[in-house]
Design an enzyme around this catalytic site. Structure first.
Site, PDB file in Angstrom:
ATOM      1  N   CYS A  12    -109.981  81.697  -2.564  1.00 44.01           N
ATOM      2  CA  CYS A  12    -111.307  81.994  -2.591  1.00 44.01           C
ATOM      3  C   CYS A  12    -111.768  81.479  -1.122  1.00 44.01           C
ATOM      4  O   CYS A  12    -111.040  80.979  -0.493  1.00 44.01           O
ATOM      5  CB  CYS A  12    -111.918  81.261  -3.723  1.00 44.01           C
ATOM      6  SG  CYS A  12    -111.914  79.424  -3.384  1.00 44.01           S
ATOM      7  N   CYS A  95    -116.677  73.008  -0.190  1.00 40.69           N
ATOM      8  CA  CYS A  95    -117.102  74.162  -0.405  1.00 40.69           C
ATOM      9  C   CYS A  95    -118.491  74.493  -0.716  1.00 40.69           C
ATOM     10  O   CYS A  95    -119.271  73.779  -1.317  1.00 40.69           O
ATOM     11  CB  CYS A  95    -116.538  74.887  -1.872  1.00 40.69           C
ATOM     12  SG  CYS A  95    -117.260  76.418  -2.367  1.00 40.69           S
ATOM     13  N   GLU A 125    -113.191  67.862  -8.231  1.00 40.23           N
ATOM     14  CA  GLU A 125    -114.674  68.428  -8.129  1.00 40.23           C
ATOM     15  C   GLU A 125    -115.770  67.715  -9.068  1.00 40.23           C
ATOM     16  O   GLU A 125    -116.810  67.444  -8.458  1.00 40.23           O
ATOM     17  CB  GLU A 125    -114.739  70.053  -8.499  1.00 40.23           C
ATOM     18  CG  GLU A 125    -116.013  70.506  -8.324  1.00 40.23           C
ATOM     19  CD  GLU A 125    -116.171  72.007  -8.887  1.00 40.23           C
ATOM     20  OE1 GLU A 125    -116.957  72.409  -9.395  1.00 40.23           O
ATOM     21  OE2 GLU A 125    -115.117  72.661  -8.371  1.00 40.23           O
ATOM     22  N   SER A 217    -102.860  73.395 -10.965  1.00 37.18           N
ATOM     23  CA  SER A 217    -104.257  73.846 -10.429  1.00 37.18           C
ATOM     24  C   SER A 217    -105.161  74.222 -11.712  1.00 37.18           C
ATOM     25  O   SER A 217    -104.633  75.169 -12.888  1.00 37.18           O
ATOM     26  CB  SER A 217    -103.892  75.259  -9.700  1.00 37.18           C
ATOM     27  OG  SER A 217    -104.952  76.329  -9.852  1.00 37.18           O
ATOM     28  N   SER A 218    -106.129  73.903 -11.906  1.00 38.22           N
ATOM     29  CA  SER A 218    -107.054  73.913 -13.229  1.00 38.22           C
ATOM     30  C   SER A 218    -107.462  75.438 -13.098  1.00 38.22           C
ATOM     31  O   SER A 218    -107.324  75.831 -14.162  1.00 38.22           O
ATOM     32  CB  SER A 218    -108.353  73.042 -12.759  1.00 38.22           C
ATOM     33  OG  SER A 218    -109.128  73.174 -13.828  1.00 38.22           O
ATOM     34  N   ASN A 219    -107.802  76.170 -12.265  1.00 40.87           N
ATOM     35  CA  ASN A 219    -108.588  77.422 -12.305  1.00 40.87           C
ATOM     36  C   ASN A 219    -107.386  78.512 -12.530  1.00 40.87           C
ATOM     37  O   ASN A 219    -107.444  79.740 -13.251  1.00 40.87           O
ATOM     38  CB  ASN A 219    -109.067  78.012 -10.916  1.00 40.87           C
ATOM     39  CG  ASN A 219    -108.115  78.224  -9.818  1.00 40.87           C
ATOM     40  OD1 ASN A 219    -107.632  79.187  -9.675  1.00 40.87           O
ATOM     41  ND2 ASN A 219    -108.208  77.145  -8.742  1.00 40.87           N
TER      42      ASN A 219
END
Length: 285
Positions: A12, A95, A125, A217-219
């Site tokens: 991203c 971000c 996050e 990786s959470s996403n």
């Protein structure tokens, strides 16, 4: 075998920006460390370490003359304060979407009002976002957690940027039933939503879904959850070595997507591994 790669697969904006800045530091021979792994992808983190950008767990591990890179997940205000007090230079790669949530939380809770964050409690996050609140913070990963929580009558609710939208709506419905004065801010990243929507569409048409991304990786895990709702044969792979011929049949429609922390070079390696396996299967027959 027919192979399709999602247009929104991989890095991203926020992750690409952080990685580019870190490699730029290495190219300029600026002594830098990242506070925690820059991204949730072991292979890219290893590339950074090879380039001279190491990861540290806390500021006590920062050596004299080193600059700290704040990763895209963001950090609490205390981290900035400690760096300033110790004279540690900072390159802030938070971000912009996450930084916006920090601002929302800080301003809303200025008088001590509560903040509700929908997401994973241990995710960096979420830890960073919670640190910007002046009042009570409730971190709710599920609807069940929301139903069991003793919530106040007034609160702001925000979401982890990489959360599945249907999951957020599910938890939000439980929160609405308990909080009379609720301010809702939809903070799921647009790029995340596009990636999830694309994965949903691809998995609806595919016989096999391959989701490329780090195990931590959470996403990427959320993409796997999305795909498995519509495609039973959905697999998460971290490297080309995880690709197994037994995953595929000759007539399969195979689709590939990847988490926001998956670099393009790794995505391409997985694609080639799938194509090579398909060619070997045809040759064998």
């Amino acid at each position: 075998m027919k192979l399709t790669i999602g247009e929104h697969a991989g890095f991203c904006f926020g992750v690409r920006r952080a990685v580019d800045k870190a490699f730029a530091c290495a190219d300029d021979q600026l002594p830098c460390v990242t506070l925690g792994p820059l991204i949730h992808n072991p292979q890219e983190v290893a590339r950074l370490e090879s380039a001279g950008v190491r990861s540290v767990d806390d500021l006590n591990q920062v050596q004299e003359g080193e600059t700290v890179i704040i990763r895209s997940h963001g950090v609490t205000p205390d981290v900035y304060a400690q760096c300033e007090a110790r004279g540690i230079p900072v390159i802030d790669c938070t971000c912009p979407h996450v930084a916006h949530i920090h601002q929302l939380v800080r301003e809303y809770s200025r008088d001590g009002d509560a903040v509700i964050i929908v997401g994973e409690p241990d995710h960096p996050e979420i830890v960073g976002i919670a640190g910007w609140a002046h009042g009570r913070v409730f971190i709710l990963p599920t609807r069940e957690a929301a139903e069991q929580a003793q919530l106040p009558g007034r609160a702001l609710v925000v979401a982890q940027t990489t959360l599945r939208r249907d999951r957020f709506e599910d938890v939000l419905s439980a929160i609405r039933s308990k909080v009379q004065d609720l301010t809702v801010r939809m903070t799921i990243c647009a790029a995340t939503s596009k990636r999830q929507q694309e994965a949903e569409a691809l998995s609806h048409e595919a016989d096999v879904m391959i989701i490329v991304g780090g195990r931590n990786s959470s996403n990427t895990k959320k993409l796997l959850e999305t795909c498995r709702l519509r495609c039973e044969r959905s697999y998460q792979v971290e490297t080309p070595q995880d690709v197994q011929r037994s995953m595929f049949r000759e007539t399969d429609r195979v689709a590939i997507t990847a988490g926001a922390s998956t670099p393009q070079w790794l995505l391409e390696q997985v694609r080639r591994a799938i194509e090579e396996d398909a060619e070997k299967s045809v040759a064998k027959e």
